[in-house]
Design a protein around this motif. Structure first.
Motif, PDB file in Angstrom:
ATOM      1  N   THR A  98      -8.114   4.509   5.277  1.00  0.00           N
ATOM      2  CA  THR A  98      -8.339   3.542   4.207  1.00  0.00           C
ATOM      3  C   THR A  98      -9.774   3.033   4.264  1.00  0.00           C
ATOM      4  O   THR A  98     -10.484   3.309   5.234  1.00  0.00           O
ATOM      5  CB  THR A  98      -7.316   2.406   4.337  1.00  0.00           C
ATOM      6  OG1 THR A  98      -7.373   1.911   5.660  1.00  0.00           O
ATOM      7  CG2 THR A  98      -5.918   2.896   4.046  1.00  0.00           C
ATOM      8  N   GLU A 135      -3.127   5.494  -6.049  1.00  0.00           N
ATOM      9  CA  GLU A 135      -3.968   5.610  -4.864  1.00  0.00           C
ATOM     10  C   GLU A 135      -4.913   4.423  -4.696  1.00  0.00           C
ATOM     11  O   GLU A 135      -5.108   3.919  -3.600  1.00  0.00           O
ATOM     12  CB  GLU A 135      -4.762   6.909  -4.952  1.00  0.00           C
ATOM     13  CG  GLU A 135      -5.446   7.314  -3.675  1.00  0.00           C
ATOM     14  CD  GLU A 135      -4.519   8.039  -2.721  1.00  0.00           C
ATOM     15  OE1 GLU A 135      -4.976   8.397  -1.638  1.00  0.00           O
ATOM     16  OE2 GLU A 135      -3.342   8.227  -3.054  1.00  0.00           O
ATOM     17  N   ASP A 159       1.170   4.079  -2.850  1.00  0.00           N
ATOM     18  CA  ASP A 159       0.870   5.478  -2.554  1.00  0.00           C
ATOM     19  C   ASP A 159       2.014   6.375  -3.011  1.00  0.00           C
ATOM     20  O   ASP A 159       1.795   7.447  -3.572  1.00  0.00           O
ATOM     21  CB  ASP A 159       0.642   5.622  -1.047  1.00  0.00           C
ATOM     22  CG  ASP A 159       0.052   6.964  -0.679  1.00  0.00           C
ATOM     23  OD1 ASP A 159      -0.793   7.444  -1.450  1.00  0.00           O
ATOM     24  OD2 ASP A 159       0.432   7.511   0.355  1.00  0.00           O
ATOM     25  N   GLY A 161       0.812  -1.206   0.000  1.00  0.00           N
ATOM     26  CA  GLY A 161       0.000   0.000   0.000  1.00  0.00           C
ATOM     27  C   GLY A 161       0.846   1.256   0.000  1.00  0.00           C
ATOM     28  O   GLY A 161       0.632   2.169  -0.796  1.00  0.00           O
ATOM     29  N   LEU A 162       1.847   1.290   0.876  1.00  0.00           N
ATOM     30  CA  LEU A 162       2.675   2.489   0.967  1.00  0.00           C
ATOM     31  C   LEU A 162       3.446   2.720  -0.320  1.00  0.00           C
ATOM     32  O   LEU A 162       3.589   3.853  -0.786  1.00  0.00           O
ATOM     33  CB  LEU A 162       3.652   2.374   2.139  1.00  0.00           C
ATOM     34  CG  LEU A 162       3.047   2.505   3.531  1.00  0.00           C
ATOM     35  CD1 LEU A 162       4.133   2.389   4.581  1.00  0.00           C
ATOM     36  CD2 LEU A 162       2.320   3.820   3.698  1.00  0.00           C
ATOM     37  N   PHE A 173      -3.304   1.434  -3.184  1.00  0.00           N
ATOM     38  CA  PHE A 173      -3.066   1.678  -1.760  1.00  0.00           C
ATOM     39  C   PHE A 173      -4.313   1.331  -0.968  1.00  0.00           C
ATOM     40  O   PHE A 173      -4.273   0.582   0.015  1.00  0.00           O
ATOM     41  CB  PHE A 173      -2.672   3.155  -1.581  1.00  0.00           C
ATOM     42  CG  PHE A 173      -2.723   3.682  -0.176  1.00  0.00           C
ATOM     43  CD1 PHE A 173      -2.042   3.041   0.845  1.00  0.00           C
ATOM     44  CD2 PHE A 173      -3.412   4.852   0.127  1.00  0.00           C
ATOM     45  CE1 PHE A 173      -2.071   3.540   2.147  1.00  0.00           C
ATOM     46  CE2 PHE A 173      -3.441   5.347   1.421  1.00  0.00           C
ATOM     47  CZ  PHE A 173      -2.779   4.689   2.428  1.00  0.00           C
TER      48      PHE A 173
END
Lengths: 379, 158, 127, 140
Positions: free
Chosen positions: B30, A141, A136, A132-133, A144
């Motif tokens: 999230t 997006e 990002d 995810g990071l 992520f």
């Protein structure tokens, strides 16, 4: 005056020609949008090319190694697992393994299997977090969000079995403190199968996306020899073509379960991403095997008496690489010394090497593909 | 009408935290928890932020940074201290490089309990901080109005 | 990306429920094993102070005169060590987590039980 | 399993550190970690090396104020360990390639891990040893 202030002052007072000709120093961090944690570099640049990087750590140093002198050896595990919130279980377990080998205390079979289960669960959640990071940082997006949504399925399993989402808190000296029933484990495996499908899809999206490939392929190349000589560990080393995985030591139940070391040869950021993606897949398989083979019985034995005078090492494979614990006892309830060599600490020299020659825009990507954990590094 | 309550912007800083609370703050943003439902956006710029989320305890190296971020934020502002470390230092309270909770450096408005704080708790804290922001804004308006009135009265007297 | 898997994902996203939990309005029950907060069955407590001595976060305060037991729920790291060492087993781990609290709201952060110094001591006096 | 984790620990003299390290490097070993344990009259450093799954440590006992050569010329990656040890234990390690001039952690107190200062710190802070409401006093 800190070292950085001094360098800035030196640069300001340098003769004009030197200032124009010499490399530019650009500070990276301590607060950088791609990292949730403070990490600082002074990047030496010539135009856009990175000539070198001077890492500077210490913003979140707490000094918890010294705390071992004030705590009972069995209670210190609660401090040890707070070395880092991402690999908390493995930190607690590594401390326990070191103390258990000092005590000569064999732990029950069921505890060994449960430890393996939680280790792999942690690896999955850590790698998904990284995915995810990284997405990002690349501006991807939606990946992520999708990776972190899937990660919640894994965290739910963690909370259901161990009682905590990020700080599991289930490792104790002499075994584990929680004993999930076989029905719970079966239910968790079902939930994990769902996550596994999702991860497979996400890995495909990440690794085949043309933009991602463009940003990662050929960036931050680290040769096998450089990685080995600089002491890189974990996915960083394995992506450069060296098959080294501390799980081969056979701690916990890895000796019985077996696993396959994931190796890639390219040594670039893409290879590190592929290694992590393949490791997630493998971790799911290991968890399936653990739950299928888990023996019945007690999950802990009491840790009686004082640790004898002596010293002991323990080595584990964390999501970020090999970690080395060291404990030394002087025969009292308080240990004399506890030390942990964390994977990011070992990876920093290799990361600096990988940055050399890359362009400034690639620096965040390279920093992220080593999956830095600063709270581990500084303790 | 309070636009600040409907859309508070957040800034997050990791004082010496173990990472646990930080990833839970990220998890809040999230899909499963989705703090953006409350109009929150995480910004990297303290000048645009209304709510300051601090995780971890303060040491002598990062205390000036925490203070600096706080000072740069425009009024009204709220501080949410997340986790046991930000409250009292948690398990690290006795470490040599930890000088204590966040309240020793900047005024704190809301505490979020837990080690690590659960995302639900963090959401609670953010929602409460938004309410505090609204109250602070109201108070600010009232003082400003009183000041204006005072000035007007002064002018009329002259 | 090939068209078929993509349209499958789109359809799935159309017909599946949103992943978001509408937290403050819909509260998901906590897991049974979840570590939330420390709770005490105060009448059972013998004020031995074992929990306070072993607590890694120094969150528990046991008073001898007058007899009292206090926990700072916000400093507590829910490690469960006090539950393990309690000789009377009067401590337990609840799966409900404590609520966030304002800085000024000291009472909600500290749970305190004090035995009144009366001759017929023993009744719980939760604050 | 313990044997495999611990490896062998070989005590050596300060003068033998660089030749021994060089020999290990030529034999293909890599640096796993440098560990330091402080004592009242100096420090004890263990340089651990790894080859596949095997681990071997060289142990040097350094009296206080005795200079110790840096191994960064042989293993460049050792600079982090050596800087850290110099900061926290006050061991005089000389000629580190990548010297941070004592700015790794920038902690307020020097030589934290040497035994002398630990006593000084713990006597300053009597509340910490007795446990109880140390944090409550601070936070309430």
């Amino acid at each position: 005056m800190s070292g950085q202030d001094k360098r800035v002052q030196d640069a300001a007072h340098a003769p004009r020609e030197d200032f124009v000709k010499g490399p530019t120093v650009i500070p990276f961090g301590p607060q950088h949008p791609v990292l949730p944690e403070p990490l600082h570099f002074d990047l030496l640049l010539e135009d856009e090319k990175v000539l070198g990087a001077i890492p500077q750590i210490g913003y979140i140093h707490r000094g918890l190694e010294l705390l071992v002198e004030k705590r009972d050896f069995a209670d210190y595990v609660h401090v040890a697992e707070r070395i880092c919130g991402i690999c908390s279980f493995m930190h607690g377990m590594g401390y326990c393994e070191a103390v258990e080998s000092l005590l000569g205390l064999p732990i029950p079979d069921r505890a060994r299997y449960l430890r393996t289960f939680w280790c792999e669960l942690e690896r999955v959640h850590s790698h998904l977090l990284w995915m995810g990071l990284a997405a990002d940082a690349l501006g991807f997006e939606s990946l992520f969000m999708a990776a972190w949504r899937t990660r919640e399925l894994v965290l739910d399993v963690a909370e259901e079995t161990a009682g905590g989402r990020v700080i599991f808190g289930s490792a104790i000296v002499g075994g584990v403190s929680k004993d999930p029933s076989d029905e719970t484990l079966a239910r968790c495996i079902k939930a994990l199968a769902l996550a596994r499908e999702e991860v497979k899809r996400l890995s495909m999206v990440m690794l085949q996306n043309i933009t991602v490939r463009h940003r990662l392929e050929g960036v931050g190349v680290l040769s096998a020899d450089a990685a080995y000589a600089l002491g890189a560990v974990g996915p960083m080393l394995r992506a450069s073509g060296r098959a080294y995985d501390a799980r081969s030591l056979g701690y916990a139940a890895y000796g019985e379960i077996g696993f396959e070391t994931v190796v890639e040869t390219a040594g670039d950021c893409m290879a590190r991403a592929i290694v992590r993606a393949r490791e997630i897949e493998q971790s799911f398989a290991i968890m399936d095997k653990v739950v299928a083979a888990i023996p019945a019985g007690p999950v802990s034995v009491p840790a009686k008496g004082m640790p004898p005078k002596g010293e002991s090492f323990a080595r584990l494979e964390q999501p970020r690489g090999e970690v080395v614990y060291y404990v030394r006892s002087n025969g009292t309830r308080n240990l004399e010394r506890f030390r942990v060599r964390t994977p990011t600490f070992a990876n920093v020299p290799a990361m600096v090497e990988a940055m050399r020659g890359s362009s400034l825009a690639d620096v965040p990507t390279i920093v992220l593909t080593i999956d830095p954990c600063i709270s581990c590094t500084e303790r | 009408m309070s636009s600040i309550e409907r859309s508070p912007w957040l800034i997050h800083y990791d004082a010496s935290s173990c990472n646990g609370c930080d990833i839970e703050v990220l998890a809040c943003l999230t899909p499963v928890y989705d703090a953006e439902r409350f109009g929150c956006i995480v910004t990297g710029d303290p000048k645009q932020a209304d709510i300051f989320l601090v995780t971890g305890s303060v040491n002598h190296l990062n205390a000036p940074i925490v203070k600096n971020i706080y000072d740069q934020m425009p009024e009204p502002k709220a501080v949410v201290a997340i986790g046991a470390c930000a409250y009292s230092g948690g398990v690290f309270a006795e470490c040599y490089n930890v000088s204590g909770g966040v309240a020793s450096t900047i005024p704190v408005d809301v505490y979020v309990p837990g080690c690590a704080a659960k995302p639900e708790s963090i959401l609670d804290g953010v929602v409460r901080a938004a309410q505090i922001l609204k109250e602070k804004e109201k108070a600010m308006r009232a003082t400003r109005k009183a000041e204006r009135k005072g000035r007007k009265a002064e002018g009329a007297q002259r | 990306m090939p068209l078929l898997p993509m349209s499958r994902v789109i359809l799935k996203n159309f017909f599946s429920r949103p992943a978001t939990r509408l937290y403050p309005f819909v509260v998901r029950p906590a897991f049974a094993e979840s570590r939330g907060r420390i709770a005490i069955d105060y009448p059972q407590c013998i004020h031995c102070g074992a929990c306070a001595r072993r607590c890694p976060a120094n969150a528990i305060l046991v008073g001898k005169e007058p007899k009292s037991w206090r926990i700072d729920a916000f400093a507590c790291v829910t490690c469960g060590l006090c539950v393990k060492v309690c000789p009377k087993k009067c401590l337990r781990m609840d799966n409900e987590r404590p609520k966030s609290a304002d800085f000024a709201d000291k009472d909600s952060r500290v749970e305190s039980h004090v035995t009144p110094p009366a001759p017929e001591a023993g009744g719980p006096n939760g604050a | 399993m313990t044997e495999q984790h611990n490896g062998s620990i070989i005590p050596i003299e300060i003068g033998a550190l660089l030749p021994e390290t060089d020999a290990l490097r030529s034999a293909g070993w890599r640096l796993v970690q440098v560990l330091c344990v402080g004592s009242a009259d100096g420090a004890e450093l263990s340089y651990s090396f790894g080859l596949d799954l095997e681990m071997r440590s060289l142990r040097v006992t350094v009296p206080a104020e005795t200079p110790l050569p840096s191994v960064t010329a042989i293993y460049p990656g050792a600079f982090l360990y050596e800087n850290e040890i110099r900061d926290l234990f006050g061991v005089r390690i000389e000629r580190i390639a990548g010297d941070w001039e004592g700015k790794v952690y920038d902690v307020a107190m020097g030589k934290l891990f040497s035994k002398v200062s630990i006593k000084a710190i713990s006597s300053e802070d009597p509340g910490a040893a007795t446990g109880g409401a140390a944090s409550m006093g601070g936070a309430l």
